[in-house]
Write an enzyme that holds these catalytic residues in place. Structure first.
Site, PDB file in Angstrom:
ATOM      1  N   ASN A 159       0.875  -1.177   0.000  1.00 28.99           N
ATOM      2  CA  ASN A 159       0.000   0.000   0.000  1.00 28.99           C
ATOM      3  C   ASN A 159       0.907   1.220   0.000  1.00 28.99           C
ATOM      4  O   ASN A 159       1.479   1.572   1.025  1.00 28.99           O
ATOM      5  CB  ASN A 159      -0.885  -0.028   1.260  1.00 28.99           C
ATOM      6  CG  ASN A 159      -1.677   1.260   1.443  1.00 28.99           C
ATOM      7  OD1 ASN A 159      -1.763   2.072   0.509  1.00 28.99           O
ATOM      8  ND2 ASN A 159      -2.245   1.454   2.624  1.00 28.99           N
TER       9      ASN A 159
ATOM     10  N   GLY B 158       2.731   2.541  10.462  1.00 32.44           N
ATOM     11  CA  GLY B 158       3.700   3.608  10.235  1.00 32.44           C
ATOM     12  C   GLY B 158       4.414   4.075  11.492  1.00 32.44           C
ATOM     13  O   GLY B 158       5.067   5.112  11.489  1.00 32.44           O
TER      14      GLY B 158
ATOM     15  N   GLU C 241      -6.676   5.024   7.765  1.00 34.98           N
ATOM     16  CA  GLU C 241      -6.388   6.426   7.431  1.00 34.98           C
ATOM     17  C   GLU C 241      -7.596   7.079   6.765  1.00 34.98           C
ATOM     18  O   GLU C 241      -7.875   8.253   6.976  1.00 34.98           O
ATOM     19  CB  GLU C 241      -5.134   6.510   6.546  1.00 34.98           C
ATOM     20  CG  GLU C 241      -3.888   6.278   7.373  1.00 34.98           C
ATOM     21  CD  GLU C 241      -2.723   5.664   6.614  1.00 34.98           C
ATOM     22  OE1 GLU C 241      -2.698   5.703   5.374  1.00 34.98           O
ATOM     23  OE2 GLU C 241      -1.821   5.132   7.301  1.00 34.98           O
TER      24      GLU C 241
ATOM     25  N   GLU D 275      -5.169  -4.512  10.613  1.00 40.13           N
ATOM     26  CA  GLU D 275      -4.121  -3.516  10.790  1.00 40.13           C
ATOM     27  C   GLU D 275      -4.359  -2.739  12.082  1.00 40.13           C
ATOM     28  O   GLU D 275      -5.117  -1.754  12.091  1.00 40.13           O
ATOM     29  CB  GLU D 275      -4.128  -2.535   9.616  1.00 40.13           C
ATOM     30  CG  GLU D 275      -3.878  -3.188   8.281  1.00 40.13           C
ATOM     31  CD  GLU D 275      -3.317  -2.193   7.274  1.00 40.13           C
ATOM     32  OE1 GLU D 275      -2.219  -2.425   6.787  1.00 40.13           O
ATOM     33  OE2 GLU D 275      -3.979  -1.175   7.016  1.00 40.13           O
TER      34      GLU D 275
ATOM     35  N   LYS E  16       0.165   4.269  -0.318  1.00 40.17           N
ATOM     36  CA  LYS E  16      -0.429   5.489   0.255  1.00 40.17           C
ATOM     37  C   LYS E  16      -0.129   6.680  -0.670  1.00 40.17           C
ATOM     38  O   LYS E  16      -0.033   6.485  -1.875  1.00 40.17           O
ATOM     39  CB  LYS E  16       0.093   5.720   1.674  1.00 40.17           C
ATOM     40  CG  LYS E  16      -0.025   4.446   2.514  1.00 40.17           C
ATOM     41  CD  LYS E  16       0.259   4.649   3.953  1.00 40.17           C
ATOM     42  CE  LYS E  16       0.112   3.316   4.665  1.00 40.17           C
ATOM     43  NZ  LYS E  16       0.140   3.449   6.098  1.00 40.17           N
TER      44      LYS E  16
ATOM     45  N   HIS F  90      -9.484   1.372   4.961  1.00 43.47           N
ATOM     46  CA  HIS F  90      -8.189   1.618   5.611  1.00 43.47           C
ATOM     47  C   HIS F  90      -8.388   2.646   6.737  1.00 43.47           C
ATOM     48  O   HIS F  90      -9.128   3.608   6.584  1.00 43.47           O
ATOM     49  CB  HIS F  90      -7.163   2.127   4.600  1.00 43.47           C
ATOM     50  CG  HIS F  90      -5.770   2.110   5.153  1.00 43.47           C
ATOM     51  ND1 HIS F  90      -5.315   3.077   6.019  1.00 43.47           N
ATOM     52  CD2 HIS F  90      -4.757   1.230   5.000  1.00 43.47           C
ATOM     53  CE1 HIS F  90      -4.070   2.785   6.373  1.00 43.47           C
ATOM     54  NE2 HIS F  90      -3.707   1.665   5.762  1.00 43.47           N
TER      55      HIS F  90
ATOM     56  N   SER G  42       3.623  -1.872  10.168  1.00 42.33           N
ATOM     57  CA  SER G  42       5.085  -1.968  10.313  1.00 42.33           C
ATOM     58  C   SER G  42       5.628  -3.372  10.028  1.00 42.33           C
ATOM     59  O   SER G  42       6.584  -3.807  10.668  1.00 42.33           O
ATOM     60  CB  SER G  42       5.522  -1.480  11.698  1.00 42.33           C
ATOM     61  OG  SER G  42       5.122  -0.128  11.879  1.00 42.33           O
TER      62      SER G  42
HETATM   63  P1  PGA Z   1       3.042   0.439   7.411  1.00 46.28           P
HETATM   64  O1  PGA Z   1       1.583   0.662   6.746  1.00 46.28           O
HETATM   65  O2  PGA Z   1       3.565  -0.884   6.919  1.00 46.28           O
HETATM   66  O3  PGA Z   1       3.870   1.601   6.921  1.00 46.28           O
HETATM   67  O4  PGA Z   1       2.842   0.434   8.891  1.00 46.28           O
HETATM   68  C1  PGA Z   1       0.670  -0.398   6.605  1.00 46.28           C
HETATM   69  C2  PGA Z   1      -0.645   0.108   6.058  1.00 46.28           C
HETATM   70  O5  PGA Z   1      -1.155   1.113   6.542  1.00 46.28           O
HETATM   71  O6  PGA Z   1      -1.226  -0.506   5.134  1.00 46.28           O
END
Ligand code: PGA
Length: 257
Positions: A10, A173, A97, A167, A12, A95, A213
């Site tokens: 992903n 992140g 976010e 997640e 983003k 997601h 992460s």
């Molecule tokens: P990350 O993001 O691996 O940077 O933690 C995962 C995601 O939000 O899909």
């Protein structure tokens, strides 16, 4: 039927069109010998066409990060499942976010999921709890509610097209990862939850991804867990070498998934 690991990136809001092309150019030689796990990259909407072209000689799966649940019409700034279908086979929905920053509700996420299924696209439904919800001991309720609302009205046949990504929001992140035990506990719970609502023949086709992460250093421990069928990877998917390395780690795991 054995499931293949799904190693999904992903991106983003990262990578321009030029950077997207460069990624695929770097990726190609890294895929010899062939990776057995399914690789999926979800670039930004403006890079989708470039990714599609660059991928012609690479042949991984492509996905989008967002969709609007209508075929066409007066929806300024939005993109329909039909438009995406020219480029991708997967689309992320729910997601955290987007739930948080764009205030997307469970009902809207469910609408998107149905629009994707109706168009023959495969939704990747993301669920996850905040740190506060975990501390309050509400984690299983939160995930059950998100699954219930996100999968509302989905038939057994449709379920087999769905991927679910767990997640935990506190791990996205942040560099903080769920321990393999914590992640497995939730994946086992989600699997169990699905088997109570859907036929086992459909549930057995659903891949449950872990995200938050996930990187080269922790991939082996996380992906070795019995109910984890792949990863949704943000940061570590931006570099072709770490992305492919995670897929090779998955390939090396002896597990009947
Ligand atoms: P990350 O993001 O691996 O940077 O933690 C995962 C995601 O939000 O899909």
């Amino acid at each position: 039927m054995k499931k293949r690991f799904l190693i999904a990136g992903n991106w983003k809001m990262n990578k321009t069109v030029a950077e997207t092309r460069a990624f695929f150019k770097t990726l190609q030689p890294l895929l010899t010998p062939t990776v057995r796990s399914e690789l999926l990259i979800c670039p930004s909407l403006v890079s989708l066409a470039a990714a599609f072209e660059a991928n012609a000689s690479v042949g991984i799966s492509l996905g989008a990060q967002n969709v609007y649940p209508k075929d066409s019409g007066a929806f300024t700034g939005e993109v329909s499942p039909l438009m995406l279908k020219e480029f991708v086979s997967y689309v992320l929905v729910g997601h955290s976010e987007r739930r948080t920053l764009l205030h997307e509700s469970d009902a809207f996420i469910n609408e998107k999921l149905h629009a994707l299924l109706a168009t023959g696209l495969k939704p990747v439904l993301c669920v996850g709890e905040t740190l506060a919800e975990r501390k309050e001991g509400r984690v299983f309720d939160v995930i059950a509610c998100e699954l219930e609302a996100g999968l509302k009205g989905v038939t057994n046949e449709q379920l087999s097209q769905v991927t679910i990504a767990y997640e935990p929001i506190w791990a996205i992140g942040t560099g903080e990862t769920a321990t393999p035990e914590t992640a497995e506990e939730m994946h086992a719970f989600m699997h169990d939850w699905l088997t109570k609502r859907f036929e086992i023949s459909s549930v057995s086709k659903v891949r449950l991804l872990y995200g938050g992460s996930l990187k080269v250093d922790n991939a082996k421990q996380l992906l070795s867990q019995p109910h984890i069928d792949g990863g949704l990877i943000g940061g570590a998917s931006l570099k072709a070498d770490s992305f492919v390395e995670i897929a090779r780690i998955a390939d090396g795991i002896e597990k009947d998934i």
